[in-house]
Design a protein around this motif. Sequence first.
Motif, PDB file in Angstrom:
ATOM      1  N   LEU A   1      -1.579  -2.200  30.746  1.00  0.00           N
ATOM      2  CA  LEU A   1      -1.769  -1.371  29.568  1.00  0.00           C
ATOM      3  C   LEU A   1      -2.522  -0.090  29.929  1.00  0.00           C
ATOM      4  O   LEU A   1      -3.442  -0.101  30.752  1.00  0.00           O
ATOM      5  CB  LEU A   1      -2.536  -2.142  28.498  1.00  0.00           C
ATOM      6  CG  LEU A   1      -1.839  -3.393  27.920  1.00  0.00           C
ATOM      7  CD1 LEU A   1      -2.723  -4.031  26.852  1.00  0.00           C
ATOM      8  CD2 LEU A   1      -0.486  -3.031  27.339  1.00  0.00           C
ATOM      9  N   GLY A   2      -2.112   1.019  29.299  1.00  0.00           N
ATOM     10  CA  GLY A   2      -2.771   2.291  29.543  1.00  0.00           C
ATOM     11  C   GLY A   2      -2.211   3.057  30.715  1.00  0.00           C
ATOM     12  O   GLY A   2      -2.696   4.145  31.034  1.00  0.00           O
ATOM     13  N   THR A   3      -1.182   2.515  31.388  1.00  0.00           N
ATOM     14  CA  THR A   3      -0.587   3.205  32.530  1.00  0.00           C
ATOM     15  C   THR A   3       0.232   4.393  32.030  1.00  0.00           C
ATOM     16  O   THR A   3       1.023   4.269  31.078  1.00  0.00           O
ATOM     17  CB  THR A   3       0.299   2.257  33.319  1.00  0.00           C
ATOM     18  OG1 THR A   3      -0.478   1.142  33.758  1.00  0.00           O
ATOM     19  CG2 THR A   3       0.908   2.956  34.522  1.00  0.00           C
TER      20      THR A   3
ATOM     21  N   ASN B   1       1.812   5.710  23.551  1.00  0.00           N
ATOM     22  CA  ASN B   1       0.915   6.690  22.959  1.00  0.00           C
ATOM     23  C   ASN B   1       0.951   7.934  23.845  1.00  0.00           C
ATOM     24  O   ASN B   1       1.488   7.896  24.970  1.00  0.00           O
ATOM     25  CB  ASN B   1      -0.507   6.139  22.845  1.00  0.00           C
ATOM     26  CG  ASN B   1      -1.231   6.733  21.646  1.00  0.00           C
ATOM     27  OD1 ASN B   1      -0.899   7.831  21.197  1.00  0.00           O
ATOM     28  ND2 ASN B   1      -2.231   6.014  21.140  1.00  0.00           N
ATOM     29  N   ILE B   2       0.394   9.042  23.378  1.00  0.00           N
ATOM     30  CA  ILE B   2       0.446  10.301  24.115  1.00  0.00           C
ATOM     31  C   ILE B   2      -0.905  11.001  23.992  1.00  0.00           C
ATOM     32  O   ILE B   2      -1.566  10.956  22.932  1.00  0.00           O
ATOM     33  CB  ILE B   2       1.592  11.204  23.600  1.00  0.00           C
ATOM     34  CG1 ILE B   2       1.768  12.417  24.531  1.00  0.00           C
ATOM     35  CG2 ILE B   2       1.380  11.609  22.157  1.00  0.00           C
ATOM     36  CD1 ILE B   2       3.010  13.237  24.213  1.00  0.00           C
ATOM     37  N   HIS B   3      -1.323  11.639  25.063  1.00  0.00           N
ATOM     38  CA  HIS B   3      -2.524  12.472  25.024  1.00  0.00           C
ATOM     39  C   HIS B   3      -2.170  13.795  24.350  1.00  0.00           C
ATOM     40  O   HIS B   3      -1.249  14.497  24.773  1.00  0.00           O
ATOM     41  CB  HIS B   3      -3.058  12.714  26.438  1.00  0.00           C
ATOM     42  CG  HIS B   3      -3.629  11.486  27.086  1.00  0.00           C
ATOM     43  ND1 HIS B   3      -4.828  10.940  26.709  1.00  0.00           N
ATOM     44  CD2 HIS B   3      -3.152  10.687  28.088  1.00  0.00           C
ATOM     45  CE1 HIS B   3      -5.081   9.865  27.448  1.00  0.00           C
ATOM     46  NE2 HIS B   3      -4.085   9.688  28.301  1.00  0.00           N
ATOM     47  N   SER B   4      -2.880  14.113  23.296  1.00  0.00           N
ATOM     48  CA  SER B   4      -2.555  15.312  22.521  1.00  0.00           C
ATOM     49  C   SER B   4      -2.770  16.588  23.311  1.00  0.00           C
ATOM     50  O   SER B   4      -2.139  17.611  23.036  1.00  0.00           O
ATOM     51  CB  SER B   4      -3.399  15.344  21.242  1.00  0.00           C
ATOM     52  OG  SER B   4      -4.783  15.393  21.569  1.00  0.00           O
ATOM     53  N   GLY B   5      -3.630  16.569  24.315  1.00  0.00           N
ATOM     54  CA  GLY B   5      -3.921  17.802  25.024  1.00  0.00           C
ATOM     55  C   GLY B   5      -2.969  18.101  26.174  1.00  0.00           C
ATOM     56  O   GLY B   5      -2.498  19.229  26.330  1.00  0.00           O
ATOM     57  N   ASN B   6      -2.639  17.072  26.997  1.00  0.00           N
ATOM     58  CA  ASN B   6      -1.835  17.335  28.192  1.00  0.00           C
ATOM     59  C   ASN B   6      -0.431  16.749  28.126  1.00  0.00           C
ATOM     60  O   ASN B   6       0.355  16.937  29.048  1.00  0.00           O
ATOM     61  CB  ASN B   6      -2.530  16.796  29.435  1.00  0.00           C
ATOM     62  CG  ASN B   6      -2.828  15.307  29.321  1.00  0.00           C
ATOM     63  OD1 ASN B   6      -2.241  14.598  28.505  1.00  0.00           O
ATOM     64  ND2 ASN B   6      -3.765  14.836  30.145  1.00  0.00           N
TER      65      ASN B   6
ATOM     66  N   SER C   1       0.553  13.564  28.281  1.00  0.00           N
ATOM     67  CA  SER C   1       0.794  12.373  29.092  1.00  0.00           C
ATOM     68  C   SER C   1       1.092  11.187  28.180  1.00  0.00           C
ATOM     69  O   SER C   1       0.334  10.909  27.234  1.00  0.00           O
ATOM     70  CB  SER C   1      -0.423  12.065  29.967  1.00  0.00           C
ATOM     71  OG  SER C   1      -0.648  13.143  30.867  1.00  0.00           O
ATOM     72  N   ILE C   2       2.191  10.484  28.493  1.00  0.00           N
ATOM     73  CA  ILE C   2       2.601   9.319  27.701  1.00  0.00           C
ATOM     74  C   ILE C   2       2.173   8.066  28.453  1.00  0.00           C
ATOM     75  O   ILE C   2       2.437   7.928  29.654  1.00  0.00           O
ATOM     76  CB  ILE C   2       4.119   9.335  27.484  1.00  0.00           C
ATOM     77  CG1 ILE C   2       4.542  10.622  26.765  1.00  0.00           C
ATOM     78  CG2 ILE C   2       4.569   8.112  26.689  1.00  0.00           C
ATOM     79  CD1 ILE C   2       6.036  10.773  26.610  1.00  0.00           C
ATOM     80  N   TYR C   3       1.522   7.125  27.762  1.00  0.00           N
ATOM     81  CA  TYR C   3       1.038   5.906  28.386  1.00  0.00           C
ATOM     82  C   TYR C   3       1.345   4.730  27.461  1.00  0.00           C
ATOM     83  O   TYR C   3       1.650   4.913  26.267  1.00  0.00           O
ATOM     84  CB  TYR C   3      -0.456   5.993  28.693  1.00  0.00           C
ATOM     85  CG  TYR C   3      -1.318   6.257  27.478  1.00  0.00           C
ATOM     86  CD1 TYR C   3      -1.884   5.204  26.768  1.00  0.00           C
ATOM     87  CD2 TYR C   3      -1.591   7.566  27.064  1.00  0.00           C
ATOM     88  CE1 TYR C   3      -2.669   5.438  25.658  1.00  0.00           C
ATOM     89  CE2 TYR C   3      -2.378   7.814  25.955  1.00  0.00           C
ATOM     90  CZ  TYR C   3      -2.913   6.746  25.248  1.00  0.00           C
ATOM     91  OH  TYR C   3      -3.701   6.979  24.155  1.00  0.00           O
ATOM     92  N   THR C   4       1.235   3.512  28.051  1.00  0.00           N
ATOM     93  CA  THR C   4       1.553   2.301  27.296  1.00  0.00           C
ATOM     94  C   THR C   4       0.326   1.822  26.540  1.00  0.00           C
ATOM     95  O   THR C   4      -0.806   1.903  27.029  1.00  0.00           O
ATOM     96  CB  THR C   4       2.041   1.195  28.237  1.00  0.00           C
ATOM     97  OG1 THR C   4       1.022   0.913  29.197  1.00  0.00           O
ATOM     98  CG2 THR C   4       3.312   1.618  28.953  1.00  0.00           C
ATOM     99  N   SER C   5       0.590   1.313  25.349  1.00  0.00           N
ATOM    100  CA  SER C   5      -0.485   0.712  24.556  1.00  0.00           C
ATOM    101  C   SER C   5      -0.223  -0.755  24.259  1.00  0.00           C
ATOM    102  O   SER C   5      -1.092  -1.437  23.724  1.00  0.00           O
ATOM    103  CB  SER C   5      -0.656   1.483  23.234  1.00  0.00           C
ATOM    104  OG  SER C   5       0.566   1.472  22.494  1.00  0.00           O
ATOM    105  N   LYS C   6       0.973  -1.262  24.587  1.00  0.00           N
ATOM    106  CA  LYS C   6       1.305  -2.672  24.436  1.00  0.00           C
ATOM    107  C   LYS C   6       2.147  -3.090  25.641  1.00  0.00           C
ATOM    108  O   LYS C   6       2.761  -2.244  26.293  1.00  0.00           O
ATOM    109  CB  LYS C   6       2.100  -2.917  23.140  1.00  0.00           C
ATOM    110  CG  LYS C   6       1.262  -2.816  21.883  1.00  0.00           C
ATOM    111  CD  LYS C   6       2.095  -3.177  20.658  1.00  0.00           C
ATOM    112  CE  LYS C   6       1.252  -3.110  19.387  1.00  0.00           C
ATOM    113  NZ  LYS C   6       2.053  -3.479  18.195  1.00  0.00           N
TER     114      LYS C   6
END
Length: 789
Positions: free
Chosen positions: A399-401, A433-438, A440-445
């Motif tokens: 998670l979070g990768t 999920n995605i970082h609003s600034g850069n 970057s898309i990462y997993t949350s589940k």
Amino acid sequence: MTVQQVLLLLLLWMWLPQPCHTEMLFRRTPELRARSFGGRSAGNEGKAMHRQKRGWMWNQFFLLEEYTGSDYQYVGKLHSDQDKGDGSLKYILSGDGAGTLFIIDEKTGDIHATRRIDREEKAFYTLRAQAINRRTLRPVEPESEFVIKIHDINDNEPTFPEKIYTASVPEMSVVGTSVVQVTATDADDPSYGNSARIIYSILQGQPYFSVEPETGVIRTALPNMNRENREQYQVVIQAKDMGGQMGGLSGTTTVNITLTDVNDNPPRFPQSTIHLRVPESSPVGTAVGSVKATDADTGENAEVEYRIVDGDGTDMFDIVTQKDTQEGIITVRKPLDYETRRLYTLKVEAENTHVDPRFYYLGPFKDTTIVKISVEDVDEPPVFSRSSYLFEVHEDIELGTIIGTVMARDPDSASSPIRFSLDRHTDLDRIFNIHSGNGSIYTSKPLDREISQWHNLSVIAAEINNPKDTTRVPVYVRILDVNDNAPQFAVFYDTFVCENARAGQLIQTISAVDKDDPLGGQKFFFSLAAVNPNFTVQDNEDNTARILTRRNGFSRHEISTYLLPVVISDNDYPIQSSTGTLTIRVCACDSRGNMQSCSAEALLLPAGLSTGALVAILLCIIILLVIVVLFAALKRQRKKEPLILSKEDIRDNIVSYNDEGGGEEDTQAFDIGTLRNPAAVEDKKLRRDILPENLFVPRRTPSAPDNTDVRDFINQRLKEHDSDPSAPPYDSLATYAYEGNDSIAESLSSLESGTTEGDQNYDYLREWGPRFNKLAEMYGGGESDKDAS
């Protein structure tokens, strides 16, 4: 025609030799010498036959039309050489107009016309003349035919078949171009004089047009007549007889001539330079503006085709010709960018599509103009570095990768910061999920390829300074497989073994499936979890295995079911395996190995109905019981309806008790005879169906007077009935029918009779008259018989 002209014509006519004034003589020809014929007739033997031949000297009569004198017009004279002047001959005229239009003097043979003659109505008249003996009425000359011809005078003017003609001729036509031919007709005689000889001349329309005098063909008289200067012309043509000489009659007609258009004018732009503006955000195909070249011609001669021939924006803009308005529409060909280029220059050409080769010398038939297009700055939304993104990730990542990053920028010169977000309608389970600034898309589940192999996301980029201005980009996430699922049986196996099975006999073939999808394909291995004395597994090395028996004979009375654990494993990394249990039943089989029965209890069941039949019978019994219970409940809940449904319903109601009385034979009920006749009751009757507790003194009801009102009577009877203590205590129907005053016969109803028939005396019936004799005999006779007995 004037009087002077008529007199002049008459004078000329008198000087000319007129045969109509010479006498037409019936002159005898000299007698011919007798001719002898070779043949003789039987009746004239010895005599030579002689034939007299008469010769006629006969000419036509001529008569001038439109005679205006007061006397009859003299035509001519008929005369026979047999006429001695003694009046013994009579001249007879017959044929066209004889006796009406033409008359003859019986004695002299003079012929006269009785009225004015019009040659245009009839050109000649055919008549027959004969001279007869006045006394014997025998013809002295044979009937002869002659003609009276009518001499024409110029009394008809030329006429045109149309009052107004319409014609057209192309503009810029050469001199002498034929426009139209007009033809006039004259009713006068064309074979006599010049009365019908017509000459054409132009009275109006010079110097533009001319007319041929003999043919009436109208031609152009001026070169290069331009429609753009003048389009309509009116020409007046005159047709004159008598060869156009003085004194001739004339007629006129009007010819409206229109100059038709030819392509003799090139298109022209009203301006040499045209300025247009377009926002940089305009999509491809957007109309920037229009240009139009004017052409003095009309129709297809004014059709223009537009094209871009030069300029630095030929690859950025297009131009389309609009046929109905003859305009050139400039459209955007490629996306515009204010920050890249702000001004474009185009050279637009307009050219006629239908050029007449005769007027090449007036060309060229095209024109050009310069179009300058200014690009306006617009606050544009962010622009992604790609039109779409594809990311691949293994399903076993933590998670979070971060699986990937999207990039966007503000194309405006201000270069506002960008904020990224995910469209949650494309990720309802919120796996990413995605970082609003850069970006970057990462997993949350956790990810699971076996549940969903693809995830289609939509990333939104918006300027921080202008959040409403957004851009979207699709992001495709592919989940890569990891060997995280153990193989399992492909289906549920219903396996049995016969009691008479032998060792090594095949009882089942099994296969497996795996949710994973390795690159090298699926490969499964089958084995037993432990050594089994009854059964064994043989791997076929093709993802299937066979279940075989290890001994002879099985007994379902001893053991009816065997459980056989089978281990299934794959060959991927890491190796995954699972244990599936086969349930093997022991069954009785025939000699061919077909199963007959598998349960030990089946041997003890007697022959009878099947289980399905028993269930069906039980269901029918239950349904019948439910119906009976419902019917009983409905009967129990049935209630008697109230007599009056509502206290407020005060209308009259007829209440039916479903009771039937005994009729007239029922003398034990209460007496209703008193309700029929108010004066019939002398003593108050007591109820005879029940024993009254108290005896009340009977009261006599006063009879109603003659003038009693029906309403008062009914109210009185109602009041008495309510106050009567001997009235029936139960509900009853009281009828207050009013029958008027009592009669001398009193009541005939048996209800008013006594308790015994002997108390009644019917002798009074005989006193009522002969109508009641029969009734008196019936009742009186019965009483006598009773006494006699």
